[in-house]
Design a protein around this motif. Sequence first.
Motif, PDB file in Angstrom:
ATOM      1  N   SER A 155       0.830  -1.203   0.000  1.00 57.62           N
ATOM      2  CA  SER A 155       0.000   0.000   0.000  1.00 57.62           C
ATOM      3  C   SER A 155       0.863   1.251   0.000  1.00 57.62           C
ATOM      4  N   LEU A 156       1.906   1.268   0.814  1.00 53.10           N
ATOM      5  CA  LEU A 156       2.798   2.427   0.878  1.00 53.10           C
ATOM      6  C   LEU A 156       3.562   2.598  -0.434  1.00 53.10           C
ATOM      7  N   PHE A 157       3.949   1.489  -1.030  1.00 49.55           N
ATOM      8  CA  PHE A 157       4.664   1.583  -2.309  1.00 49.55           C
ATOM      9  C   PHE A 157       3.773   2.225  -3.371  1.00 49.55           C
ATOM     10  N   THR A 158       2.514   1.828  -3.417  1.00 50.81           N
ATOM     11  CA  THR A 158       1.568   2.428  -4.353  1.00 50.81           C
ATOM     12  C   THR A 158       1.407   3.914  -4.089  1.00 50.81           C
ATOM     13  N   TYR A 159       1.333   4.262  -2.811  1.00 53.05           N
ATOM     14  CA  TYR A 159       1.178   5.675  -2.441  1.00 53.05           C
ATOM     15  C   TYR A 159       2.396   6.489  -2.870  1.00 53.05           C
ATOM     16  N   MET A 160       3.584   5.922  -2.736  1.00 54.46           N
ATOM     17  CA  MET A 160       4.809   6.623  -3.144  1.00 54.46           C
ATOM     18  C   MET A 160       4.849   6.844  -4.646  1.00 54.46           C
ATOM     19  N   MET A 161       4.301   5.900  -5.395  1.00 49.40           N
ATOM     20  CA  MET A 161       4.307   6.016  -6.853  1.00 49.40           C
ATOM     21  C   MET A 161       3.383   7.126  -7.348  1.00 49.40           C
ATOM     22  N   GLU A 162       2.424   7.514  -6.521  1.00 45.94           N
ATOM     23  CA  GLU A 162       1.463   8.538  -6.932  1.00 45.94           C
ATOM     24  C   GLU A 162       2.068   9.932  -6.983  1.00 45.94           C
ATOM     25  N   ILE A 167       6.911  10.251  -0.852  1.00 49.32           N
ATOM     26  CA  ILE A 167       7.993   9.290  -0.614  1.00 49.32           C
ATOM     27  C   ILE A 167       8.544   9.387   0.803  1.00 49.32           C
ATOM     28  N   GLY A 168       8.882  10.592   1.258  1.00 50.85           N
ATOM     29  CA  GLY A 168       9.477  10.747   2.585  1.00 50.85           C
ATOM     30  C   GLY A 168       8.588  10.219   3.702  1.00 50.85           C
TER      31      GLY A 168
END
Length: 216
Positions: A155-162, A167-168
Amino acid sequence: MQAHFLKLSGLAEQALMDAAKALESLDSQAAERVIASDAAIDELEEFIQMEAASLIARRAPTASDLRRVLGVMRAAHSLERVGDYAKNVAKRTRALPHSAPLEGHAGTIRRMCTLVVQLLDEATRALVQKDAALATAVRRRDLDIDQMYNTLFRSLFTYMMESPANIGPSMHLHFIAKNIERAGDHATTIAEQALYLATGTMPREPRPKAGLEVES
């Protein structure tokens, strides 16, 4: 020594839950209290180690009694590490901006903490009571923590890609989740000590794992 060990377990479990609550509300003052509480955990763990060493030197315990003392010593070290992980969570919380992606993620982290604390409590009781069945159940349920961590990571990886701006904060949340997952590993370690104490042998089969492993 047993009373001190149970007190240490309670302190470590409370620190982990307090860290999760501080994260969910982004409460810097509560995070600072968790960080400060680690000193008491360290001191009590050191006292237990000294108490155990003194007992071995003075009483020359039998093989079964020696297993119990060594098991408590090793489990106390695991609980001290849990306190360190709670402190790490609090430090990351203190660094998180109020724009952090907490919705959903903080709740998942809190549920992870709740499960880890439950397993720590059960593992501690298994050690004290020499309950092999309870220890085996704790060891198996570590898989649930791994699965929760893996789901959160995706879930966090998907959020970072947005967005690069995500990212931080997302990395902070990932490191927080990883610390809690590692605390769960220590519940399993205590359960394995309980199994050794109850049966005289360590488990031969490897620990069950959910698959995704991300080092941090």
